[in-house]
Design an enzyme around this catalytic site. Structure first.
Site, mmCIF file in Angstrom:
data_model
loop_
_atom_site.group_PDB
_atom_site.id
_atom_site.type_symbol
_atom_site.label_atom_id
_atom_site.label_comp_id
_atom_site.label_asym_id
_atom_site.label_seq_id
_atom_site.Cartn_x
_atom_site.Cartn_y
_atom_site.Cartn_z
ATOM 1 N N THR A 1 0.848 -1.198 0.000
ATOM 2 C CA THR A 1 0.000 0.000 0.000
ATOM 3 C C THR A 1 0.879 1.241 0.000
ATOM 4 O O THR A 1 0.703 2.159 -0.813
ATOM 5 C CB THR A 1 -0.946 -0.008 1.219
ATOM 6 O OG1 THR A 1 -1.787 -1.154 1.111
ATOM 7 C CG2 THR A 1 -1.793 1.257 1.290
ATOM 8 N N CYS B 1 -9.103 -7.077 1.499
ATOM 9 C CA CYS B 1 -9.142 -5.665 1.881
ATOM 10 C C CYS B 1 -10.550 -5.078 1.817
ATOM 11 O O CYS B 1 -10.851 -4.126 2.491
ATOM 12 C CB CYS B 1 -8.229 -4.851 0.981
ATOM 13 S SG CYS B 1 -6.670 -5.634 0.736
ATOM 14 N N GLN C 1 1.355 -9.724 -6.610
ATOM 15 C CA GLN C 1 0.838 -11.087 -6.772
ATOM 16 C C GLN C 1 1.648 -11.892 -7.798
ATOM 17 O O GLN C 1 1.312 -13.033 -8.082
ATOM 18 C CB GLN C 1 -0.635 -11.046 -7.212
ATOM 19 C CG GLN C 1 -1.564 -10.399 -6.205
ATOM 20 C CD GLN C 1 -1.871 -11.297 -5.008
ATOM 21 O OE1 GLN C 1 -1.651 -12.510 -5.047
ATOM 22 N NE2 GLN C 1 -2.377 -10.709 -3.937
ATOM 23 N N THR D 1 13.114 4.804 10.529
ATOM 24 C CA THR D 1 14.115 3.757 10.805
ATOM 25 C C THR D 1 13.740 2.478 10.076
ATOM 26 O O THR D 1 12.602 2.029 10.131
ATOM 27 C CB THR D 1 14.187 3.492 12.329
ATOM 28 O OG1 THR D 1 14.499 4.729 12.964
ATOM 29 C CG2 THR D 1 15.237 2.446 12.661
ATOM 30 N N ASN E 1 -5.167 -9.453 -8.003
ATOM 31 C CA ASN E 1 -5.242 -10.182 -6.741
ATOM 32 C C ASN E 1 -6.503 -11.031 -6.599
ATOM 33 O O ASN E 1 -6.527 -11.975 -5.826
ATOM 34 C CB ASN E 1 -5.134 -9.212 -5.555
ATOM 35 C CG ASN E 1 -5.988 -7.990 -5.727
ATOM 36 O OD1 ASN E 1 -5.870 -7.278 -6.723
ATOM 37 N ND2 ASN E 1 -6.863 -7.730 -4.775
HETATM 38 N N1 PLP Z 1 -1.606 -4.728 -4.246
HETATM 39 C C1 PLP Z 1 -2.076 -5.970 -4.423
HETATM 40 C C2 PLP Z 1 -2.199 -6.510 -5.821
HETATM 41 C C3 PLP Z 1 -2.458 -6.741 -3.317
HETATM 42 O O1 PLP Z 1 -2.917 -7.974 -3.506
HETATM 43 C C4 PLP Z 1 -2.341 -6.187 -2.018
HETATM 44 C C5 PLP Z 1 -2.780 -6.938 -0.839
HETATM 45 O O2 PLP Z 1 -3.645 -7.792 -0.896
HETATM 46 C C6 PLP Z 1 -1.833 -4.885 -1.891
HETATM 47 C C7 PLP Z 1 -1.481 -4.188 -3.024
HETATM 48 C C8 PLP Z 1 -1.675 -4.250 -0.531
HETATM 49 O O3 PLP Z 1 -0.649 -4.893 0.177
HETATM 50 P P1 PLP Z 1 -0.231 -4.504 1.681
HETATM 51 O O4 PLP Z 1 -1.334 -5.074 2.511
HETATM 52 O O5 PLP Z 1 1.092 -5.134 1.897
HETATM 53 O O6 PLP Z 1 -0.177 -3.056 1.813
#
Ligand code: PLP
Length: 410
Positions: free
Chosen positions: A83, A351, A205, A263, A169
């Site tokens: 993210t 998510c 992914q 850090t 994803n």
């Molecule tokens: N991008 C993709 C394609 C994802 O599948 C995910 C998490 O499922 C993310 C971004 C976000 O990852 P994170 O939870 O490490 O921030």
């Protein structure tokens, strides 16, 4: 549908089929982390021995990652996860364009696909709301692959960034990054532009199953993370190719070459790079094994559910992903009924799994359909420990759950 109504049973051994949401931490890497933690607890920016030991481990890990990605270590910026990397890529490029006034009085233009992860789509939505950018959402064809013609036609002189994910994803579809890179190169040439638009890809992914050699793909920026490749959670990276400027989004002590202050997470970085190396070593063997299991499972599903729909291209996809719609079955209820039988799958991306809506990815595949929640999707994502025996059990559970649902909803 609450867990109470379904009646969660205590089962002996759980079957985990949600590896696209999170992978378990590799036990060898977990042991290595524990061992090294004892002497690398110092602040890597400190001048004393404890600090230098931590710095050394970070730089070794950075070099290992860079080597696997075919880039120089300075092009790897560690972050807290995908993210943050995605937000840094999008906001950082837009801020660079605004600062350098590359679009003069016009707003910078950004192109993304309609099926990006929420961390891309929500960031773009916010930038539009703030009146900072103009956006084009490129649709996908019914197989989940971006419409290259629309993408090509959307490129214009104000376009400063194209962000297209490597692998989706939810449906696991692989996007043709090399072709997209070629379109962007031609556009740059016709605009006589050396720098813009940047090409960013969210490759979270893809790492377990696809070639992530950055130059071969032709991308300028790439997001990866550790929690999907059997490494520790809460650590990721943004690759920024040399010559590309990204305005930092987090200010402070100037770590990570001044691009990402804070850090460094020494143990996370060490675990991430070890997991990346192992994923690369296992990539081909695991892909072949999972492809065979997946194809067998698809055949079995077809036999048991004649009106099943498979979402996304069945060939251009990572080998661990199956995404299905069982007409007349609400996907959240299916997830809970499978969970009660000891099986973990997901209804859409973890998510946004609480909203109860049909996912934006599935909607994008069938833009003309009037979808109800009973048309939702189920994602089954296999991993390193998945066996045929587990898949057989999950199929049996799916058949049982479906029968109950169809009987109770008539
Ligand atoms: N991008 C993709 C394609 C994802 O599948 C995910 C998490 O499922 C993310 C971004 C976000 O990852 P994170 O939870 O490490 O921030």
């Amino acid at each position: 549908m609450s867990k109470k109504r379904i009646g969660v049973r205590r089962t002996k051994k759980r079957i985990y089929l949600d590896h696209a949401a999170a992978t378990p931490l590799d036990s060898v890497i977990a042991g290595e982390i524990q061992k090294r933690e004892k002497n690398t607890y110092g602040n890597p920016s400190a001048l004393h021995k404890e600090g230098l030991l931590a710095r050394e481990l970070i730089e070794q890990s950075r070099a290992l990652l860079a080597d696997g990605l075919g880039i120089s270590p300075k092009e790897v910026i560690f972050t807290s996860g995908a993210t943050e990397s995605n937000v840094l890529a999008i906001c950082g490029v837009v801020d660079t364009a605004l600062k350098q006034k590359v679009t003069r009085d016009n707003k910078p233009h950004v192109i993304v696909s309609a099926i990006e992860h929420a961390s891309i789509l929500e960031t773009c939505r916010k930038l539009v709301e703030e009146n900072k950018i103009e956006i084009t959402y490129v649709p996908v064809l019914s197989n989940g692959i971006v419409d290259l013609k629309v993408l090509k036609d959307s490129l214009k002189k104000e376009t400063v960034l194209v962000s297209i994910q490597y692998v989706n994803n939810e449906i696991g579809v692989i996007q043709p990054l090399k072709e997209i890179a070629k379109l962007i190169r031609h556009h740059k040439k016709s605009m006589d532009s050396k720098v813009f638009p940047y090409f960013h890809t969210d490759a979270v992914q893809a790492v377990n199953y696809c070639d992530v050699h950055v130059s071969r793909l032709g991308v300028d920026l790439m997001t990866i993370n550790s929690g999907k490749i059997y490494g520790p959670k809460g650590i990721g990276a943004l690759v920024i190719r040399r010559g590309n400027t990204v305005v930092p989004q987090q200010t402070g002590g100037g770590q990570e070459f001044g691009i990402r202050s804070g850090t460094e997470n020494t143990m996370g970085i060490f675990g991430f790079s070890s997991a990346f190396k192992k994923a690369q070593q296992l990539r081909e063997k695991e892909s072949t094994r999972l492809r065979m299991l997946r194809d067998w499972y698809v055949g079995e599903l077809r036999k048991h559910f004649p009106n099943i729909r498979f979402n996304g291209d069945l060939n251009a996809r990572v080998p661990n992903n199956i995404n299905i719609t069982l007409p007349g079955h609400e996907s959240e209820e299916l997830v809970l009924r499978l969970d009660a039988r000891g099986i973990a799958v997901s209804a859409k991306s973890a998510c946004d799994s609480t909203s109860g809506e049909v996912s934006h990815v599935i909607r994008a595949l069938y833009p003309d359909a009037d979808m109800q929640s009973s048309e939702g999707s189920l994602r089954i994502s296999m991993g390193r420990n998945t066996t045929r025996e587990e898949l057989k059990k999950s199929l049996q559970a799916l058949v049982e759950a479906s029968k109950i649902m169809l009987d109770t909803h008539v």
